[in-house]
Write a protein that holds these residues in place. Structure first.
Motif, PDB file in Angstrom:
ATOM      1  N   GLU A  10      -0.898 -11.816  10.771  1.00 45.95           N
ATOM      2  CA  GLU A  10      -1.027 -13.199  10.297  1.00 45.95           C
ATOM      3  C   GLU A  10      -2.475 -13.506   9.936  1.00 45.95           C
ATOM      4  OE1 GLU A  10       1.177 -15.806   9.841  1.00 45.95           O
ATOM      5  OE2 GLU A  10       2.753 -14.298  10.039  1.00 45.95           O
ATOM      6  N   GLN A  11      -3.384 -13.116  10.812  1.00 49.05           N
ATOM      7  CA  GLN A  11      -4.811 -13.350  10.600  1.00 49.05           C
ATOM      8  C   GLN A  11      -5.467 -12.047  10.137  1.00 49.05           C
ATOM      9  OE1 GLN A  11      -6.116 -16.440  10.854  1.00 49.05           O
ATOM     10  NE2 GLN A  11      -4.034 -17.099  11.339  1.00 49.05           N
ATOM     11  N   ILE A  12      -6.263 -12.147   9.090  1.00 46.72           N
ATOM     12  CA  ILE A  12      -6.961 -10.969   8.568  1.00 46.72           C
ATOM     13  C   ILE A  12      -8.436 -11.348   8.394  1.00 46.72           C
ATOM     14  CG2 ILE A  12      -7.059  -9.248   6.733  1.00 46.72           C
ATOM     15  CD1 ILE A  12      -4.124  -9.785   6.174  1.00 46.72           C
ATOM     16  N   PRO A  13      -9.213 -11.271   9.485  1.00 46.93           N
ATOM     17  CA  PRO A  13     -10.622 -11.661   9.368  1.00 46.93           C
ATOM     18  C   PRO A  13     -11.419 -10.731   8.447  1.00 46.93           C
ATOM     19  CG  PRO A  13     -10.154 -10.789  11.554  1.00 46.93           C
ATOM     20  CD  PRO A  13      -8.849 -10.882  10.833  1.00 46.93           C
ATOM     21  N   ASN A  14     -11.034  -9.462   8.396  1.00 44.34           N
ATOM     22  CA  ASN A  14     -11.660  -8.479   7.506  1.00 44.34           C
ATOM     23  C   ASN A  14     -10.567  -7.757   6.738  1.00 44.34           C
ATOM     24  OD1 ASN A  14     -14.411  -8.791   8.557  1.00 44.34           O
ATOM     25  ND2 ASN A  14     -13.579  -7.844  10.404  1.00 44.34           N
ATOM     26  N   GLU A  15     -10.883  -7.343   5.519  1.00 42.71           N
ATOM     27  CA  GLU A  15      -9.905  -6.576   4.757  1.00 42.71           C
ATOM     28  C   GLU A  15      -9.458  -5.361   5.557  1.00 42.71           C
ATOM     29  OE1 GLU A  15      -9.943  -6.595   0.056  1.00 42.71           O
ATOM     30  OE2 GLU A  15     -11.896  -6.057   0.863  1.00 42.71           O
ATOM     31  N   VAL A  16      -8.196  -4.987   5.374  1.00 42.91           N
ATOM     32  CA  VAL A  16      -7.619  -3.846   6.080  1.00 42.91           C
ATOM     33  C   VAL A  16      -7.377  -2.730   5.062  1.00 42.91           C
ATOM     34  CG1 VAL A  16      -5.657  -3.035   7.441  1.00 42.91           C
ATOM     35  CG2 VAL A  16      -6.519  -5.388   7.752  1.00 42.91           C
ATOM     36  N   PHE A  17      -7.926  -1.552   5.340  1.00 41.35           N
ATOM     37  CA  PHE A  17      -7.752  -0.367   4.493  1.00 41.35           C
ATOM     38  C   PHE A  17      -7.034   0.689   5.322  1.00 41.35           C
ATOM     39  CE2 PHE A  17     -11.494  -2.602   3.061  1.00 41.35           C
ATOM     40  CZ  PHE A  17     -11.390  -2.587   1.685  1.00 41.35           C
ATOM     41  N   GLU A  18      -5.847   1.107   4.877  1.00 46.50           N
ATOM     42  CA  GLU A  18      -5.048   2.082   5.621  1.00 46.50           C
ATOM     43  C   GLU A  18      -4.622   3.220   4.704  1.00 46.50           C
ATOM     44  OE1 GLU A  18      -2.720  -1.012   8.573  1.00 46.50           O
ATOM     45  OE2 GLU A  18      -1.891  -0.632   6.586  1.00 46.50           O
ATOM     46  N   ASP A  19      -5.028   4.434   5.039  1.00 49.48           N
ATOM     47  CA  ASP A  19      -4.563   5.597   4.290  1.00 49.48           C
ATOM     48  C   ASP A  19      -3.094   5.844   4.607  1.00 49.48           C
ATOM     49  OD1 ASP A  19      -6.947   6.113   3.037  1.00 49.48           O
ATOM     50  OD2 ASP A  19      -7.526   7.763   4.346  1.00 49.48           O
ATOM     51  N   ILE A  20      -2.297   6.008   3.559  1.00 52.23           N
ATOM     52  CA  ILE A  20      -0.890   6.362   3.718  1.00 52.23           C
ATOM     53  C   ILE A  20      -0.749   7.870   3.607  1.00 52.23           C
ATOM     54  CG2 ILE A  20       1.401   6.138   2.678  1.00 52.23           C
ATOM     55  CD1 ILE A  20       0.510   3.321   1.769  1.00 52.23           C
ATOM     56  N   ILE A  21      -1.433   8.433   2.605  1.00 52.26           N
ATOM     57  CA  ILE A  21      -1.468   9.881   2.388  1.00 52.26           C
ATOM     58  C   ILE A  21      -2.887  10.237   1.980  1.00 52.26           C
ATOM     59  CG2 ILE A  21      -0.694  11.788   0.918  1.00 52.26           C
ATOM     60  CD1 ILE A  21       1.954  10.295   0.568  1.00 52.26           C
ATOM     61  N   SER A  22      -3.387  11.333   2.521  1.00 51.07           N
ATOM     62  CA  SER A  22      -4.726  11.783   2.134  1.00 51.07           C
ATOM     63  C   SER A  22      -4.747  13.302   2.106  1.00 51.07           C
ATOM     64  CB  SER A  22      -5.762  11.246   3.119  1.00 51.07           C
ATOM     65  OG  SER A  22      -7.060  11.582   2.703  1.00 51.07           O
ATOM     66  N   THR A  23      -5.030  13.848   0.898  1.00 51.25           N
ATOM     67  CA  THR A  23      -5.162  15.293   0.738  1.00 51.25           C
ATOM     68  C   THR A  23      -6.452  15.564  -0.040  1.00 51.25           C
ATOM     69  OG1 THR A  23      -4.041  15.529  -1.403  1.00 51.25           O
ATOM     70  CG2 THR A  23      -2.633  15.472   0.557  1.00 51.25           C
ATOM     71  N   ASP A  24      -6.675  16.801  -0.406  1.00 54.74           N
ATOM     72  CA  ASP A  24      -7.869  17.148  -1.176  1.00 54.74           C
ATOM     73  C   ASP A  24      -7.837  16.600  -2.602  1.00 54.74           C
ATOM     74  OD1 ASP A  24      -8.850  18.520   0.996  1.00 54.74           O
ATOM     75  OD2 ASP A  24      -8.173  20.476   0.275  1.00 54.74           O
ATOM     76  N   VAL A  25      -6.650  16.305  -3.132  1.00 52.94           N
ATOM     77  CA  VAL A  25      -6.546  15.896  -4.531  1.00 52.94           C
ATOM     78  C   VAL A  25      -6.046  14.469  -4.737  1.00 52.94           C
ATOM     79  CG1 VAL A  25      -6.279  18.239  -5.414  1.00 52.94           C
ATOM     80  CG2 VAL A  25      -4.265  16.938  -4.748  1.00 52.94           C
ATOM     81  N   ILE A  26      -5.499  13.854  -3.699  1.00 50.34           N
ATOM     82  CA  ILE A  26      -4.964  12.496  -3.842  1.00 50.34           C
ATOM     83  C   ILE A  26      -5.086  11.741  -2.528  1.00 50.34           C
ATOM     84  CG2 ILE A  26      -2.579  13.086  -3.287  1.00 50.34           C
ATOM     85  CD1 ILE A  26      -1.741  11.126  -5.536  1.00 50.34           C
ATOM     86  N   ARG A  27      -5.344  10.449  -2.660  1.00 51.09           N
ATOM     87  CA  ARG A  27      -5.359   9.564  -1.484  1.00 51.09           C
ATOM     88  C   ARG A  27      -4.640   8.292  -1.878  1.00 51.09           C
ATOM     89  NH1 ARG A  27      -9.371   5.836   0.114  1.00 51.09           N
ATOM     90  NH2 ARG A  27     -10.746   6.753  -1.450  1.00 51.09           N
TER      91      ARG A  27
END
Length: 104
Positions: A10-27
């Motif tokens: 509900e509250q987001i004091p700071n932007e939230v960055f979440e990796d869903i997939i992370s490899t050498d060629v795509i994130r």
């Protein structure tokens, strides 16, 4: 299985960055914003291309030479590597859910 619309606080004091997939060629990253913007000084200047989609909410991107692009739900843009940009604004009253795909 996961859902891009689950676990949104509900509250987001700071932007939230979440990796869903992370490899050498795509994130692939989910970003949550609510009235957030980039700092006044500085630009994103990435070595990767970035394809970004607004799933919910609204965001305004600003590019180095003054171009503004408003992205609403369902809108997407491809930002080539080395293109200086920032988030000018996001909706102040609703959470903006972004999906960003970084690739080489």
């Amino acid at each position: 299985m996961s859902n891009l619309f689950s676990n949104i606080p509900e509250q987001i004091p700071n932007e939230v960055f979440e990796d869903i997939i992370s490899t050498d060629v795509i994130r692939i990253e989910r970003i949550l914003s609510k009235g957030h913007c980039s700092p006044d000084v500085g630009w994103y200047d990435q070595e990767e291309n970035e394809w970004v989609l607004v799933l919910k909410g609204e965001g305004v991107l600003e590019f180095e030479f003054g171009e503004l692009v408003t992205l609403s739900e369902g809108d997407f843009i491809n930002i080539e590597a080395g293109t200086k940009h920032k988030v000018k604004s996001t909706h102040p009253d609703r959470v903006t859910v972004w999906l960003a795909v970084f690739y080489r």
